[in-house]
Design a protein around this motif. Structure first.
Motif, PDB file in Angstrom:
ATOM      1  N   CYS A   1      58.639 -18.357  15.933  1.00 29.28           N
ATOM      2  CA  CYS A   1      59.949 -19.031  15.981  1.00 29.28           C
ATOM      3  C   CYS A   1      59.920 -20.132  17.018  1.00 29.28           C
ATOM      4  O   CYS A   1      59.325 -19.949  18.088  1.00 29.28           O
ATOM      5  CB  CYS A   1      61.044 -18.071  16.423  1.00 29.28           C
TER       6      CYS A   1
ATOM      7  N   MET B   1      67.930 -21.613  16.973  1.00 32.44           N
ATOM      8  CA  MET B   1      66.529 -21.631  16.521  1.00 32.44           C
ATOM      9  C   MET B   1      66.287 -22.874  15.675  1.00 32.44           C
ATOM     10  O   MET B   1      67.183 -23.306  14.957  1.00 32.44           O
ATOM     11  CB  MET B   1      66.272 -20.402  15.657  1.00 32.44           C
TER      12      MET B   1
ATOM     13  N   MET C   1      61.412 -21.198  11.643  1.00 29.19           N
ATOM     14  CA  MET C   1      60.647 -19.954  11.691  1.00 29.19           C
ATOM     15  C   MET C   1      59.515 -20.061  10.682  1.00 29.19           C
ATOM     16  O   MET C   1      59.739 -20.482   9.542  1.00 29.19           O
ATOM     17  CB  MET C   1      61.542 -18.779  11.321  1.00 29.19           C
TER      18      MET C   1
END
Lengths: 159, 860
Positions: free
Chosen positions: A68, A1, A4
């Motif tokens: 995200c 990722m 966020m």
């Protein structure tokens, strides 16, 4: 990722966690653009979209948008579940969480996020273990009497 | 500063706040960084799991280069130490991952890597999850180190997938067992090709089938989370199946599953199904299955309300397009284009252009499509697209007239796009004469038509139109005066733009001064364009990034079967593209050099596009010397010139051998149509069997490609095969030939023997046919050690203390061929004063003696 973001229906940023190094200016720019793009989407649209060269996975819970940004080869559905798991954790910890809880206890929200995700990857998938770790930390906090300079906390809040 | 003080406090809360402050407000103030690093170091060494946890979190959150330098050595140790707590191990794994991502060079591989792989077997699923993430990233850069993780991952995965829902307790998420871990394990497996060990492979296939089966079962819970988690695992499994691309039934099942999702109620699933199908479409096993869903996809394109889903549908149509459905798909894409979002129009335009060109059987259809494209979305038609249509029209005689007519009609529309004017202007300039016979499109009318648009156009278009006018002067003398008037007018001659002014002045002069012959020569019809990689494809690749959907024909070509024996390149790929002319316009991969009669369509094309395979360049200078050098050694550089370097590495065992030929592109420009060919005379072919696989025909600048040649010695041979390399560099055609050093002595196996044995055999081989002797002058300095090394390199065993004269060299060995084995004995007698040698070879076969003697004589 890669990062966020949590923001309200009015576009106010409540939480931001960056897993890549970017300059302040870039972060602000990305945040602005992304918030605009997501707020423009209609409710029935799907939760994924392509933005620049990233995939964006977002979900709306009551008045908060959880968003995200993941790389091309990552699995979107599992990211959706990461968001859901995070919401569950917050819910369990705060007891029926709402936006105000996050606003006033943002540092706890960050701590929970850190126990759950690290460096952009899922660290611990057992809800019990994550909450146990947070509880332990809380326990240490209450037992020890501390006098943290108030100014430091204010600085973090503003930032 | 306060924050750093807090870090070193022993109170948990203060430490925590200190770390939070650092992670949020890190800056590159060097003083503070050092202090911070110190505090972190203390915490890491403290053995208190909470403190270690905090420290690791901070490192992971910040992950700066200085931190990496300081801690990259420490963290692996913490990770694999036996006494670290599970939670700390998790954090350490992910922390290491973060550091590796930011500074990969500072995280060296060490013996901790094997222990990390063993973490996959850990009891604590959290640790396994963290370790899997770490291994996935590391394995992408160092696949060899982590190969053992594949079998462990497969066993772990199968345990999870087959576990009942009560087994994993807290790790079960809405009745789905450990979804995150499953997804991660599947991702890890995607870093490696399908496992070779059949047991592991069987287990993996079982696993994947279980996952696919579960998808068919009724859901255990109504909640969307359950289905999301289940489907997440399913989609990842499908990605793995696509990546392996080896089990056709799994692929077909995956395709069917996706087909079901295409019509699912949930938009998310439809989106993901379309995306996965795109990758599935490029696999040859499932391409047909994907095509069956074309109606659904087209429907989705028309009816979806979500623009992202529509976009995916377009991508999928592009991926599944092939000859059978090209026209339908292009038509659909064009109609979508009319209502498409502005942001994606350019991409769709490029795609339509590429598809139209690639699958055009009838070029009139192609011209129509492009003109339609310009009409509908003219603004988004980039330069490359209309350059390409011009190139194609010029290169194909049969479509020129049609193009001229269509363009003429299109221009008559009241509001036409500027790109159309450009295309029209150019085509009429070149081929207006083809329709001039028709009174509706007489030269004057053509000119007036173009000129009416003149003032509406931008400067580059006007410049192009001026060129068209002068071409008209050449083609149609009757409009000469009209055009000259136009050119003479002040608005041209005194135009503010320099280019226009210059053109007007020069063309005017040209038309007045030049005689008709000169004019005709100057303004002759444009010659056909040379073949080049389609710039449109390049532009699309650039836009979409390197993960574009690869097209099916490229994938097919890569898979095309080995060439069995013989030097000709496989015409298998030619079979998959029925129209050779479409293929010649080389989109993506350049075609292999056509062998046999050239295609008959368009005589012009053949001359330009077919690289004649018959013309093999004479052997490059220095080839003989290089050849000689390789008789006694197996590795080195065979040939080198300004553009290309050819290196060799070979190994031989008995009568078999394998040669790796490395072609290095020394320039910064790509080589196109790179075709190395092995040429053997007929005699040689019966005695020496060569097998090779075709090489990628495009070699990037600075890159090296490898070709493997499998060699089998059937019988003894004297000639050497020739390696001929042809390629295009820039605009020139290169042709290089070198002798390939596969010689009889490569199949020599040394044999040790004692002195008596040697002389016994020597006497046995005393008939005149079996012995060959050569007396020759030494070409190189006569050094004993070097000579010994050469003899050993030649393949023979060097026998000490055999010959009564210690200065002589004696060797023995066996030549292995498929049919026979031939024993060989040799004796080399040097004469230092005369700088000469006498070489005696005795073998049981005359030709062998001859050849070996020849070869060896050259070495000294």
């Amino acid at each position: 990722m890669q990062f966020m973001l949590l923001f309200s229906r009015q576009g106010k940023l409540r939480l931001q966690k960056w897993y890549i190094s970017l300059s302040d200016k870039e972060k602000k720019k990305i945040t602005r653009e992304l918030v605009q793009t997501i707020l423009a989407r209609k409710p029935k649209m799907c939760n994924f979209l392509e933005w620049r060269d990233l995939k964006i996975v977002y979900k709306r819970y009551a008045s908060l948008y959880f968003c995200c940004a993941i790389e091309d080869q990552e699995n979107e559905l599992i990211t959706l579940e990461i968001i859901h798991r995070y919401v569950e954790l917050l819910d369990k910890y705060f007891g029926s969480v709402c936006e105000l809880d996050i606003i006033f206890n943002f540092e706890k929200a960050y701590f929970i996020l850190d126990e759950f995700l690290l460096g952009g990857e899922v660290q611990e998938t057992s809800k019990k273990n994550v909450l146990k770790a947070i509880e332990q930390a809380d326990l240490l906090q209450e037992v020890i009497n501390s006098n943290i300079p108030r100014t430091l906390l204010q600085v973090i809040l503003v930032y | 500063m306060e924050a750093v003080n807090l870090l070193s406090s022993n109170r948990y809360t203060e430490k925590q706040i200190g770390y939070l402050f650092i992670s949020v407000l890190v800056n590159s103030n060097s003083e503070l960084i050092r202090l911070i690093n110190n505090a972190i170091k203390n915490d890491l060494a403290s053995r208190n799991p909470t403190f270690m946890g905090l420290a690791l979190h901070c490192i992971a959150n910040v992950g700066s280069r200085e931190m990496a330098e300081a801690f990259a050595g420490e963290i692996p140790k913490i990770l694999v130490a036996g006494d670290t707590m599970d939670s700390v191990k998790q954090s350490a794994a992910l922390c290491l991952l973060r550091l590796y991502r930011t500074s990969p060079d500072l995280v060296p591989m060490g013996d901790w890597t094997s222990r990390v792989v063993h973490l996959l077997n850990d009891q604590h699923l959290g640790v396994v999850t963290a370790a899997t993430s770490l291994i996935t990233t590391l394995a992408q850069k160092n696949p060899e180190e982590f190969k053992t993780s594949v079998s462990l991952a497969v066993s772990r995965l199968s345990r999870i997938v087959t576990s009942a829902s009560t087994d994993l307790q807290d790790y079960t998420y809405y009745f789905v067992p450990a979804p995150w871990l499953s997804v991660k394990l599947l991702r890890l497996l995607q870093c490696y090709p399908p496992p070779e060990d059949p047991a592991v492979r069987g287990r993996l296939t079982e696993c994947l089938e279980t996952i696919l089966n579960k998808a068919q079962e009724p859901p255990k819970s109504k909640k969307v989370q359950h289905s999301n988690a289940k489907n997440a695992v399913l989609f990842e499994a499908i990605s793995l199946i696509i990546h392996h691309d080896s089990e056709p039934n799994l692929l077909v099942r995956a395709c069917n599953q996706l087909g079901q999702f295409l019509q699912h109620r949930e938009t998310n699933l439809r989106y993901l199904a379309l995306e996965s199908m795109c990758t599935l479409a490029s696999s040859e096993f499932s391409h047909e299955a994907v095509k069956t869903h074309i109606e659904t996809v087209i429907n989705a394109l028309k009816t979806e309300r979500d623009v992202s889903v529509r976009q995916r549908a377009v991508d999928l149509l592009y991926a599944m397009c092939d000859r059978s459905n090209a026209q339908q798909i292009v038509a659909e894409m064009l109609s979508y284009l009319e209502t498409a979002d502005y942001s994606i129009r350019e991409e769709i335009v490029l795609k339509v252009a590429i598809l139209a060109e690639k699958y055009a059987v009838d070029y009139t259809w192609y011209v129509d499509t492009i003109l339609n494209l310009i009409r509908i979305a003219g603004d988004y038609v980039s330069e490359e697209v209309w350059y390409r249509v011009i190139q194609i029209v010029i290169n194909r005689d049969d479509v020129q007239g049609y193009a001229a007519k269509t363009v003429f009609e299109a221009l008559q529309a009241p509001a036409c796009h500027e790109n159309l004017v450009k295309v029209g202007g150019y085509i009429l300039g070149e081929f207006g004469n083809l329709i001039a016979g028709d009174p509706r499109s007489s030269p004057l009318i053509q000119f007036n038509l173009l000129h009416s648009k003149f003032h509406l156009c931008s400067v580059p278009t006007r410049a192009l139109l001026l060129s068209t006018y002068i071409k008209f002067v050449n083609l149609f003398p009757e409009v000469k005066t009209t055009i000259q008037d136009v050119l003479r007018s002040d608005s041209q001659l005194k135009n503010a733009d320099v280019e226009l002014q210059q053109r007007a002045v020069e063309y005017l002069r040209l038309s007045t001064v030049a005689s008709t012959d000169i004019l005709a020569t100057v303004l002759e019809e444009m010659p056909p364009f040379p073949e080049r990689e389609s710039s449109i494809l390049a532009k699309l690749k650039k836009k979409k990034g390197p993960n574009t959907v690869t097209d099916l024909e490229d994938a097919k070509r890569e898979r095309s079967a080995d060439v069995n024996g013989g030097p000709e390149p496989a015409p298998a790929s030619a079979a998959s593209t029925p129209s050779p002319s479409a293929d010649l316009l080389g989109l993506g991969a350049a075609p292999p050099a056509p062998v046999g009669p050239p295609p008959s369509s368009g005589g012009l094309l053949v001359d330009v596009f077919s690289d004649s395979p018959s013309a093999v360049a004479p052997l490059a200078p220095g080839s003989e010397d290089n050849f000689a050098r390789f008789v006694c050694k197996n590795n080195g550089v065979l040939f080198e010139n300004q553009l290309l370097q050819i290196g060799l590495k070979s190994e031989f065992r008995q009568n078999l051998g394998r040669m790796f030929i490395f072609y290095g592109n020394k320039t910064s420009t790509q080589f196109l149509n790179f075709t190395p060919t092995l040429i053997c005379s007929d005699d040689l072919q019966t005695n020496l069997s060569l097998q090779t696989k075709p090489v990628d025909p495009t070699v990037d600048g600075g890159a090296q490609v490898q070709q493997v040649v499998n060699i089998e010695c059937v019988s003894d041979f004297t000639e050497a095969p020739v390696l001929n390399i042809q390629f295009r560099y820039g605009g020139t055609f290169q042709n290089v030939s070198v002798k390939l050093p596969i010689t009889l002595n490569k199949f020599f196996q040394p044999t040790e023997m004692a002195s008596q044995d040697f002389f016994q055999r020597w006497k046995q081989l005393s008939s005149p046919q079996q012995e060959v002797q050569n007396i020759f002058k030494a070409k190189h300095p006569m050094d004993t050690e070097i000579t010994k090394a050469k003899i050993i390199g030649f393949g023979s065993a060097l026998l000490e203390d055999v010959d009564p004269n210690p200065a002589n060299f004696v060797g023995a060995g066996i030549i292995h061929t498929k049919t026979t084995q031939i024993g060989c004995l040799l004796r080399l007698e040097p004469n230092l004063q005369a700088q000469m040698y006498r070489l005696t070879l005795r073998t049981s076969k005359e030709t062998v003696s001859q050849r070996l003697c020849e070869l060896l004589s050259e070495q000294f």
